[in-house]
Design a protein around this motif. Structure first.
Motif, short mmCIF file in Angstrom:
data_model
loop_
_atom_site.label_atom_id
_atom_site.label_comp_id
_atom_site.label_asym_id
_atom_site.label_seq_id
_atom_site.Cartn_x
_atom_site.Cartn_y
_atom_site.Cartn_z
N ILE A 152 -17.16 -45.81 -10.77
CA ILE A 152 -17.57 -44.47 -10.34
C ILE A 152 -17.71 -43.62 -11.58
N SER A 153 -18.89 -43.06 -11.79
CA SER A 153 -19.13 -42.23 -12.96
C SER A 153 -19.06 -40.76 -12.60
N CYS A 154 -18.12 -40.06 -13.24
CA CYS A 154 -18.04 -38.60 -13.14
C CYS A 154 -18.53 -37.96 -14.44
N VAL A 155 -19.30 -38.73 -15.23
CA VAL A 155 -19.81 -38.24 -16.51
C VAL A 155 -20.62 -36.96 -16.30
N ASN A 156 -21.43 -36.91 -15.25
CA ASN A 156 -22.25 -35.73 -14.96
C ASN A 156 -21.58 -34.77 -14.00
N GLY A 157 -20.28 -34.92 -13.79
CA GLY A 157 -19.57 -34.00 -12.92
C GLY A 157 -19.09 -34.64 -11.63
N MET A 178 -15.59 -40.20 -3.63
CA MET A 178 -16.07 -41.55 -3.37
C MET A 178 -14.93 -42.54 -3.48
N MET A 179 -15.09 -43.62 -2.76
CA MET A 179 -14.20 -44.76 -2.88
C MET A 179 -15.10 -46.00 -2.95
N MET A 180 -14.69 -47.01 -3.70
CA MET A 180 -15.39 -48.29 -3.72
C MET A 180 -14.36 -49.38 -3.42
N LYS A 181 -14.71 -50.26 -2.49
CA LYS A 181 -13.79 -51.31 -2.06
C LYS A 181 -14.45 -52.68 -2.17
N VAL A 182 -13.63 -53.68 -2.50
CA VAL A 182 -14.09 -55.07 -2.56
C VAL A 182 -13.04 -55.95 -1.90
N GLU A 193 -18.33 -52.17 -1.21
CA GLU A 193 -18.56 -51.06 -0.28
C GLU A 193 -18.38 -49.74 -1.01
N VAL A 194 -19.37 -48.86 -0.87
CA VAL A 194 -19.32 -47.50 -1.40
C VAL A 194 -19.06 -46.57 -0.23
N LEU A 195 -17.98 -45.81 -0.29
CA LEU A 195 -17.61 -44.94 0.83
C LEU A 195 -17.62 -43.48 0.39
N LEU A 196 -18.23 -42.64 1.20
CA LEU A 196 -18.06 -41.20 1.07
C LEU A 196 -16.86 -40.81 1.90
N VAL A 197 -15.86 -40.20 1.25
CA VAL A 197 -14.59 -39.91 1.92
C VAL A 197 -14.23 -38.44 1.71
#
Length: 218
Positions: free
Chosen positions: A120-125, A130-134, A209-213
């Motif tokens: 997850i990149s927060c480089v641009n703010g 977000m959550m990412m699961k595997v 999985e990319v989750l909006l939380v």
């Protein structure tokens, strides 16, 4: 999620209580890229509305998921929510870019011996959580110690130090800023103290999985 193929799929899930616009940016074809010379593109997924040659978008209803099946091809790019990835938007709300935008980045099914990877990149703010699961026990790891991991998530703008799988704001090299800040109006860091920003593995299969939380989900 479970293994159903010998290649890796990607799923996007909206865990919030409102529909959201999802932006998907694809890597370009590049014959000099030995890992992913011919990745899948926006044209390979019929449910996407084409924004340009490298970006598509779709509406994801609340509590729903959308699967991306690259059919074994390399799938490299990023996922963003609410607005297209960009630096801070003047007079915007949080979700619409007041403090920039974060994205979920990934490269799946690259050519051997290249590793799969995500972050997850927060480089641009940050404009969302977000959550990412595997799947567990499938080789995913991060950092110098190759620590096993199956879930990552971002926190607020300057709250990601020590948070595995996450690039802090303006920290283009994980542990530091290289060159000019991508978003000069935002603070820099605090940076990671070790290279823990990427999650990777040599295996294939299962799903990312990319989750909006919401913050309560983390």
């Amino acid at each position: 999620m479970g293994i159903t193929t010998n290649y890796t799929k990607l799923t996007v899930t909206n865990q919030t209580d409102a529909a959201v616009e999802v932006f998907v940016t694809f890597a370009a074809k590049n014959s000099t890229n030995q890992c992913c010379p011919i990745p899948v593109s926006v044209d390979d997924f019929s449910f996407l509305e084409k924004v340009n040659s490298l970006r598509g978008k779709f509406i994801l209803e609340k509590k729903k998921s959308q699967e991306f099946d690259p059919k074994g091809q390399c799938f490299s790019g990023n996922i963003g929510f609410y607005i297209e990835p960009q630096c801070p938007v003047p007079n915007a709300s949080f979700h619409m870019g007041k403090t920039g935008t974060n994205i979920a980045e990934f490269t799946l099914n690259p050519q051997e011996p290249c590793f799969e990877a995500f972050d997850i990149s927060c480089v641009n703010g940050v404009n969302c959580y977000m959550m990412m699961k595997v799947d567990k026990d499938l080789g995913w790891n991060y950092g110098p110690a190759k620590t096993p991991i199956d879930t990552i998530y971002n926190r607020g703008l300057q709250e990601n130090k020590g948070n595995p799988g996450v690039y802090p704001v303006n920290c283009t090299d994980c542990i530091q800023l290289i060159g000019n800040p991508p978003c000069p109006s935002l603070p820099t860091g605090p940076a990671q103290t070790e290279r823990i920003c990427n999650v990777q593995r040599s295996e294939r299969g299962g799903s990312v999985e990319v989750l909006l939380v919401t913050p309560q989900d983390m």
